[in-house]
Motif scaffolding. Structure first.
Motif, PDB file in Angstrom:
ATOM      1  N   GLU A   1       0.808  -1.266   0.203  1.00  0.00           N
ATOM      2  CA  GLU A   1      -0.144   0.476  -0.229  1.00  0.00           C
ATOM      3  C   GLU A   1       0.498   1.511   0.199  1.00  0.00           C
ATOM      4  OE1 GLU A   1      -3.084   0.080   3.316  1.00  0.00           O
ATOM      5  OE2 GLU A   1      -3.815  -1.753   2.857  1.00  0.00           O
ATOM      6  N   PRO A   2       0.735   2.074  -0.761  1.00  0.00           N
ATOM      7  CA  PRO A   2       1.398   3.595  -0.469  1.00  0.00           C
ATOM      8  C   PRO A   2       0.516   3.854   1.145  1.00  0.00           C
ATOM      9  CG  PRO A   2      -1.087   3.904  -1.622  1.00  0.00           C
ATOM     10  CD  PRO A   2      -0.797   2.735  -0.636  1.00  0.00           C
ATOM     11  N   THR A   3       2.433   5.276   1.329  1.00  0.00           N
ATOM     12  CA  THR A   3       2.437   5.484   1.917  1.00  0.00           C
ATOM     13  C   THR A   3       1.448   6.392   2.603  1.00  0.00           C
ATOM     14  OG1 THR A   3       4.530   6.991   1.728  1.00  0.00           O
ATOM     15  CG2 THR A   3       4.401   5.144   2.690  1.00  0.00           C
ATOM     16  N   LEU A   4       0.812   7.277   3.455  1.00  0.00           N
ATOM     17  CA  LEU A   4       0.553   8.236   3.694  1.00  0.00           C
ATOM     18  C   LEU A   4       1.272   9.529   4.938  1.00  0.00           C
ATOM     19  CD1 LEU A   4      -3.012   6.965   4.184  1.00  0.00           C
ATOM     20  CD2 LEU A   4      -2.510   7.864   1.976  1.00  0.00           C
ATOM     21  N   LYS A   5       0.404  10.973   4.542  1.00  0.00           N
ATOM     22  CA  LYS A   5       1.777  11.823   4.899  1.00  0.00           C
ATOM     23  C   LYS A   5       1.228  12.006   5.786  1.00  0.00           C
ATOM     24  CE  LYS A   5       1.374  14.916   0.985  1.00  0.00           C
ATOM     25  NZ  LYS A   5       0.596  16.710   0.307  1.00  0.00           N
ATOM     26  N   SER A   6       0.140  11.792   6.794  1.00  0.00           N
ATOM     27  CA  SER A   6      -0.127  12.133   8.224  1.00  0.00           C
ATOM     28  C   SER A   6      -1.323  10.890   8.935  1.00  0.00           C
ATOM     29  CB  SER A   6      -0.454  12.985   8.457  1.00  0.00           C
ATOM     30  OG  SER A   6      -1.858  13.352   8.182  1.00  0.00           O
ATOM     31  N   ALA A   7      -1.246  10.819  10.170  1.00  0.00           N
ATOM     32  CA  ALA A   7      -1.968  10.131  11.023  1.00  0.00           C
ATOM     33  C   ALA A   7      -3.728  10.555  10.344  1.00  0.00           C
ATOM     34  CB  ALA A   7      -2.166   9.772  12.082  1.00  0.00           C
TER      35      ALA A   7
ATOM     36  N   PRO B   1     -21.335   1.747  -7.464  1.00  0.00           N
ATOM     37  CA  PRO B   1     -20.397   1.300  -7.499  1.00  0.00           C
ATOM     38  C   PRO B   1     -19.121   1.910  -7.933  1.00  0.00           C
ATOM     39  CG  PRO B   1     -22.948   0.490  -9.128  1.00  0.00           C
ATOM     40  CD  PRO B   1     -22.318   1.776  -8.045  1.00  0.00           C
ATOM     41  N   PHE B   2     -17.915   1.582  -7.293  1.00  0.00           N
ATOM     42  CA  PHE B   2     -16.732   2.606  -6.595  1.00  0.00           C
ATOM     43  C   PHE B   2     -15.698   1.408  -7.393  1.00  0.00           C
ATOM     44  CE2 PHE B   2     -17.255   1.787  -3.138  1.00  0.00           C
ATOM     45  CZ  PHE B   2     -15.963   2.021  -2.373  1.00  0.00           C
ATOM     46  N   LEU B   3     -14.406   1.652  -7.873  1.00  0.00           N
ATOM     47  CA  LEU B   3     -12.827   1.524  -7.883  1.00  0.00           C
ATOM     48  C   LEU B   3     -12.066   2.788  -7.432  1.00  0.00           C
ATOM     49  CD1 LEU B   3     -13.061   0.699 -11.821  1.00  0.00           C
ATOM     50  CD2 LEU B   3     -13.333  -0.912 -10.165  1.00  0.00           C
ATOM     51  N   VAL B   4     -11.226   1.377  -6.077  1.00  0.00           N
ATOM     52  CA  VAL B   4     -10.124   1.943  -6.098  1.00  0.00           C
ATOM     53  C   VAL B   4      -9.314   2.171  -7.139  1.00  0.00           C
ATOM     54  CG1 VAL B   4      -8.127   2.021  -4.448  1.00  0.00           C
ATOM     55  CG2 VAL B   4     -10.742   1.872  -4.121  1.00  0.00           C
ATOM     56  N   ALA B   5      -8.285   3.249  -8.130  1.00  0.00           N
ATOM     57  CA  ALA B   5      -8.151   3.241  -8.180  1.00  0.00           C
ATOM     58  C   ALA B   5      -6.011   3.690  -7.925  1.00  0.00           C
ATOM     59  CB  ALA B   5      -8.125   3.512  -9.345  1.00  0.00           C
ATOM     60  N   GLY B   6      -5.203   4.475  -8.986  1.00  0.00           N
ATOM     61  CA  GLY B   6      -3.938   5.285  -8.466  1.00  0.00           C
ATOM     62  C   GLY B   6      -2.962   4.480  -8.245  1.00  0.00           C
TER      63      GLY B   6
ATOM     64  N   GLY C   1       3.816  -4.146  -6.004  1.00  0.00           N
ATOM     65  CA  GLY C   1       4.161  -3.955  -4.663  1.00  0.00           C
ATOM     66  C   GLY C   1       5.134  -2.832  -4.942  1.00  0.00           C
ATOM     67  N   VAL C   2       5.172  -1.937  -5.401  1.00  0.00           N
ATOM     68  CA  VAL C   2       5.937  -0.351  -6.118  1.00  0.00           C
ATOM     69  C   VAL C   2       5.120   0.567  -4.325  1.00  0.00           C
ATOM     70  CG1 VAL C   2       6.247   1.490  -6.761  1.00  0.00           C
ATOM     71  CG2 VAL C   2       6.274  -0.376  -7.758  1.00  0.00           C
ATOM     72  N   VAL C   3       6.057   0.821  -3.580  1.00  0.00           N
ATOM     73  CA  VAL C   3       5.938   1.742  -2.492  1.00  0.00           C
ATOM     74  C   VAL C   3       6.212   3.637  -2.562  1.00  0.00           C
ATOM     75  CG1 VAL C   3       5.721   2.215   0.162  1.00  0.00           C
ATOM     76  CG2 VAL C   3       5.750   0.086  -0.573  1.00  0.00           C
ATOM     77  N   ARG C   4       4.784   4.421  -1.934  1.00  0.00           N
ATOM     78  CA  ARG C   4       5.374   5.253  -2.694  1.00  0.00           C
ATOM     79  C   ARG C   4       4.424   6.191  -2.040  1.00  0.00           C
ATOM     80  NH1 ARG C   4       3.689   5.157  -8.654  1.00  0.00           N
ATOM     81  NH2 ARG C   4       2.203   5.917  -8.955  1.00  0.00           N
ATOM     82  N   GLN C   5       4.850   7.748  -1.128  1.00  0.00           N
ATOM     83  CA  GLN C   5       3.756   8.744  -0.910  1.00  0.00           C
ATOM     84  C   GLN C   5       3.066   9.003  -1.886  1.00  0.00           C
ATOM     85  OE1 GLN C   5       4.793  12.672   1.017  1.00  0.00           O
ATOM     86  NE2 GLN C   5       4.469  11.343   2.633  1.00  0.00           N
ATOM     87  N   THR C   6       1.567   8.594  -1.654  1.00  0.00           N
ATOM     88  CA  THR C   6       0.242  10.002  -2.199  1.00  0.00           C
ATOM     89  C   THR C   6      -0.192  10.362  -1.243  1.00  0.00           C
ATOM     90  OG1 THR C   6      -1.749   8.600  -3.183  1.00  0.00           O
ATOM     91  CG2 THR C   6      -1.821   8.075  -1.015  1.00  0.00           C
ATOM     92  N   LYS C   7      -0.936  11.525  -1.853  1.00  0.00           N
ATOM     93  CA  LYS C   7      -1.091  12.300  -1.635  1.00  0.00           C
ATOM     94  C   LYS C   7      -2.829  13.003  -2.063  1.00  0.00           C
ATOM     95  CE  LYS C   7      -1.924  15.617  -5.637  1.00  0.00           C
ATOM     96  NZ  LYS C   7      -2.025  14.861  -6.859  1.00  0.00           N
ATOM     97  N   ASP C   8      -3.174  11.720  -2.650  1.00  0.00           N
ATOM     98  CA  ASP C   8      -4.643  11.303  -2.577  1.00  0.00           C
ATOM     99  C   ASP C   8      -5.187  10.508  -2.968  1.00  0.00           C
ATOM    100  OD1 ASP C   8      -4.500  10.926  -5.280  1.00  0.00           O
ATOM    101  OD2 ASP C   8      -5.504  13.003  -5.796  1.00  0.00           O
ATOM    102  N   LEU C   9      -6.328   9.945  -2.669  1.00  0.00           N
ATOM    103  CA  LEU C   9      -6.795   8.988  -3.903  1.00  0.00           C
ATOM    104  C   LEU C   9      -7.963   8.349  -4.240  1.00  0.00           C
ATOM    105  CD1 LEU C   9      -7.849   5.687  -2.632  1.00  0.00           C
ATOM    106  CD2 LEU C   9      -9.557   6.765  -1.053  1.00  0.00           C
TER     107      LEU C   9
END
Length: 268
Positions: A21-27, A46-51, A60-68
């Motif tokens: 899962e990506p990392t988030l900026k804060s709790a 109905p919806f999909l999680v993407a991005g 398996g790539v982990v990077r920080q995300t600023k949104d969803l």
């Protein structure tokens, strides 16, 4: 609806374990996304999680995300925005052609039903070929790898280029990609698909056989046939499907037609 009660087609979708899962900026950001996903999962929309979440799940790539990034059909975007507005969130229709947003303070998520350039429209196929995944405490649909690649093919300009996401998805999820469906999505823009596949082959010369031979043969045959034909009479620049800004001069000053409209005709 409880998170473990998945109605209809959702209950029949393949379940995957996210590789990361990506990392988030804060709790605070994590709390916002957790609550947002819980709210969405409790609706009948109905919806999909993407991005970035989807890229991490498949590669398996982990990077920080600023949104969803939440994908849905065009008719469901207003329903998502209205639901969150009714329960106290700020909402915004940034571009009525493809994008809305839901805010809580500085945190937000995107509600996307098409691509910015108009080539890609989320439809029932996306939902039918999705996967199930556990995300932030809720079971949800996540975009399938075929549609994930399709959603990123035209994101390539000076500020952002998603070619690495496509290459990593092919590398790590090639056996889950429906190559025939991917070709059908990009049939009009088959050269874009060929570019992405050649990019993959160049990046991973030892993994070239992960792309089916029949697909490369089909695209190269199209290229061979195209080369036998004369160039189009109308001057066309399709670069604005990739970047409105980078190819602005072509349409405004150099006489090329853009995605729509009329340009100059070539001599001869």
């Amino acid at each position: 609806m409880a998170n473990d009660e998945l109605p209809g087609v959702l209950a029949t979708l393949p379940v995957i374990d996210a590789k990361a899962e990506p990392t988030l900026k804060s709790a605070e950001a994590e709390a916002f996304y957790t609550q947002a996903i819980r709210e969405l999962a409790a609706t009948d929309i109905p919806f999909l999680v993407a991005g970035t979440y989807a890229v991490s799940a498949y590669t398996g790539v982990v990077r920080q995300t600023k949104d969803l990034d939440i994908f849905c059909k065009a008719g469901d975007c207003p329903r998502v925005l209205a639901h969150f507005k009714d329960i106290g969130y700020a909402v915004e229709i940034e571009d009525d052609r493809w994008l809305g947003k839901v805010f809580e303070g500085s945190h937000f998520f995107d509600v996307i039903f098409a691509s910015a350039n108009g080539t890609m429209l989320v439809d029932d196929q996306w939902l039918e070929h999705a996967r199930q995944v556990e995300l932030l405490g809720s079971r949800v649909r996540i975009i399938g790898p075929t549609e994930l690649i399709w959603s990123k093919c035209f994101i390539q300009d000076r500020g952002r280029h998603d070619g690495a996401d496509i290459a990593h998805t092919i590398l790590k999820a090639h056996d889950q990609i429906d190559w025939h469906r991917l070709l059908s999505y990009l049939d009009v823009h088959w050269e874009v698909l060929l570019m992405q596949l050649l990019n993959f082959r160049w990046i991973y010369p030892s993994e070239r056989d992960l792309v089916p031979d029949w697909l490369l043969d089909e695209l190269l045959e199209r290229l061979t046939t195209q080369r036998r034909l004369p160039s189009p009479r109308m001057k066309i620049c399709r670069g604005r499907l990739l970047s409105q800004i980078d190819y602005e001069i072509d349409v405004k000053e150099w006489g090329f037609a853009g995605v729509g409209g009329v340009g100059e005709f070539r001599d001869g």
